[in-house]
Scaffold this motif. Structure first.
Motif, PDB file in Angstrom:
ATOM      1  N   THR A  35      42.807  71.086   2.171  1.00 51.82           N
ATOM      2  CA  THR A  35      44.056  70.519   1.554  1.00 51.82           C
ATOM      3  C   THR A  35      44.848  71.798   0.851  1.00 51.82           C
ATOM      4  O   THR A  35      43.982  72.469   0.143  1.00 51.82           O
ATOM      5  CB  THR A  35      43.508  69.644   0.343  1.00 51.82           C
ATOM      6  N   ALA A  38      47.569  68.414  -2.910  1.00 55.04           N
ATOM      7  CA  ALA A  38      47.044  67.137  -3.404  1.00 55.04           C
ATOM      8  C   ALA A  38      47.984  65.904  -3.306  1.00 55.04           C
ATOM      9  O   ALA A  38      49.083  66.215  -3.568  1.00 55.04           O
ATOM     10  CB  ALA A  38      46.144  67.134  -4.419  1.00 55.04           C
ATOM     11  N   ARG A  39      47.386  64.907  -2.798  1.00 55.01           N
ATOM     12  CA  ARG A  39      48.162  63.628  -2.557  1.00 55.01           C
ATOM     13  C   ARG A  39      48.770  63.238  -4.017  1.00 55.01           C
ATOM     14  O   ARG A  39      50.086  62.839  -4.059  1.00 55.01           O
ATOM     15  CB  ARG A  39      47.512  62.380  -2.114  1.00 55.01           C
ATOM     16  N   GLU A  40      47.983  63.370  -4.873  1.00 56.91           N
ATOM     17  CA  GLU A  40      48.614  62.859  -6.532  1.00 56.91           C
ATOM     18  C   GLU A  40      49.597  63.839  -6.724  1.00 56.91           C
ATOM     19  O   GLU A  40      50.441  63.335  -7.492  1.00 56.91           O
ATOM     20  CB  GLU A  40      47.663  62.789  -7.218  1.00 56.91           C
ATOM     21  N   SER A  43      52.884  62.541  -4.356  1.00 55.54           N
ATOM     22  CA  SER A  43      53.343  61.141  -4.149  1.00 55.54           C
ATOM     23  C   SER A  43      54.442  60.508  -5.058  1.00 55.54           C
ATOM     24  O   SER A  43      54.414  61.046  -6.216  1.00 55.54           O
ATOM     25  CB  SER A  43      52.157  60.048  -4.613  1.00 55.54           C
ATOM     26  N   LYS A  70      49.031  64.241   5.876  1.00 53.69           N
ATOM     27  CA  LYS A  70      47.884  63.280   6.371  1.00 53.69           C
ATOM     28  C   LYS A  70      48.576  62.010   7.209  1.00 53.69           C
ATOM     29  O   LYS A  70      47.666  61.798   8.120  1.00 53.69           O
ATOM     30  CB  LYS A  70      47.038  62.601   5.135  1.00 53.69           C
ATOM     31  N   ASN A  74      50.727  58.979   3.506  1.00 46.46           N
ATOM     32  CA  ASN A  74      50.001  59.919   3.026  1.00 46.46           C
ATOM     33  C   ASN A  74      50.707  61.331   2.964  1.00 46.46           C
ATOM     34  O   ASN A  74      50.600  62.072   3.704  1.00 46.46           O
ATOM     35  CB  ASN A  74      48.574  59.840   3.326  1.00 46.46           C
ATOM     36  N   GLU A  76      49.818  64.189   1.508  1.00 44.61           N
ATOM     37  CA  GLU A  76      48.823  65.307   1.240  1.00 44.61           C
ATOM     38  C   GLU A  76      48.932  66.227   2.235  1.00 44.61           C
ATOM     39  O   GLU A  76      49.129  65.861   3.361  1.00 44.61           O
ATOM     40  CB  GLU A  76      47.320  64.678   1.290  1.00 44.61           C
ATOM     41  N   TYR A  78      47.892  69.595   4.284  1.00 44.31           N
ATOM     42  CA  TYR A  78      46.696  70.182   4.931  1.00 44.31           C
ATOM     43  C   TYR A  78      47.151  71.400   5.869  1.00 44.31           C
ATOM     44  O   TYR A  78      48.167  71.412   6.298  1.00 44.31           O
ATOM     45  CB  TYR A  78      45.680  69.299   5.291  1.00 44.31           C
TER      46      TYR A  78
END
Length: 290
Positions: A35, A38-40, A43, A70, A74, A76, A78
């Protein structure tokens, strides 16, 4: 009279990112599928409570395919493909957040976030002996040639040996890290005739060579911080008889005769002896039998 009023949610708000501009430093040796953001952190929210659809693009040519999200819902980010500091050192990604799928005919609102990715060089390469020749377009592999030198038989040189194409020298090609290199002889010197300075790479003699046979030394350059990062190069030392006297011609003046109209590469004849080719000879007292 009781009147029930139902408020219908209209798509009149655009998605909103917490941050619209992010910067990430990514080590060159980061594992694929790791990753990156991060997703948070990526978002987006929507006051209309719509499902958010994401899309990631890159703005720097030659950096496509390295980073991905992802999924469409999503964000996130990577690593999708192994990095190489020699190929690129930075890239800029654009992350789009939409409240309708791509291609929808409904009214769609879009938000954009910019992600700046800086690649940090990692300690991935062994030392290179110089000079060396690059063998690939990315200049990530450099092949060195053997070193050569000579010593006089039965004589100990008190100075570092002069080698071709230059002195023994290696560098850390991960130049932003530039780890310290140390040198050692790992083969070809069973009689311990030679020594190499661990810090400078200078090759010196411990004692005289008593055999006319050449030495084919194997010299290793190792990173001080990691002995598994090393390279080995060949150093051929020829043992020769000491040359004290300069060569000398047997005669100071040579006279020859040629004829008009001779084809190229014809012999020049000795003056006064038209049947004998002109011979120019020299002697060297260091080699009386030659």
């Amino acid at each position: 009279l009781q009147i029930v009023v139902t408020i219908l949610n209209v798509n009149d708000n655009a998605p909103v990112f917490k941050q619209t501009n992010l910067t990430e430093v990514v080590p060159e040796d980061t594992k694929v599928n790791a990753t990156i953001v991060a997703r948070e952190d990526l978002s987006a929210s929507d006051a209309d409570l719509d499902i958010i659809f994401y899309e990631l693009t890159t703005t720097v040519q030659g950096t496509d395919g390295y980073f991905a999200i992802k999924g469409v819902n999503n964000p996130e980010i990577y690593l999708q493909k192994a990095l190489d500091y020699e190929k690129f050192k930075l890239t800029t990604l654009l992350l789009y957040a939409r409240d309708r799928p791509v291609g929808s005919t409904d009214t769609t609102h879009t938000a954009t976030a910019t992600i700046n990715i800086f690649i940090e060089q990692a300690d991935t390469k062994p030392p290179w002996f110089l000079p060396c020749t690059f063998i690939n377009a990315e200049n990530s592999v450099c092949i060195s040639s053997p070193y050569t030198g000579r010593v006089n038989i039965s004589e100990v040189s008190t100075e570092p040996l002069i080698l071709e194409p230059g002195p023994i020298y290696a560098i850390d090609p991960d130049y932003t890290i530039n780890e310290k290199i140390q040198y050692s002889i790992v083969g070809g010197d069973t009689d311990k005739v030679f020594s190499v300075d661990a810090d400078t790479g200078n090759l010196t003699m411990n004692k005289a060579a008593t055999s006319p046979d050449s030495y084919l030394l194997q010299v290793m350059a190792t990173q001080v911080n990691n002995i598994q990062k090393y390279s080995v190069v060949s150093v051929e030392i020829k043992v020769v008889n000491k040359s004290v006297y300069p060569p000398s011609f047997e005669s100071r003046i040579y006279n020859g005769t040629v004829f008009v109209g001779l084809v190229p590469r014809s012999f020049v004849l000795q003056a006064g002896e038209p049947s004998s080719p002109l011979m120019i000879t020299a002697t060297d007292e260091d080699f009386p039998d030659v």
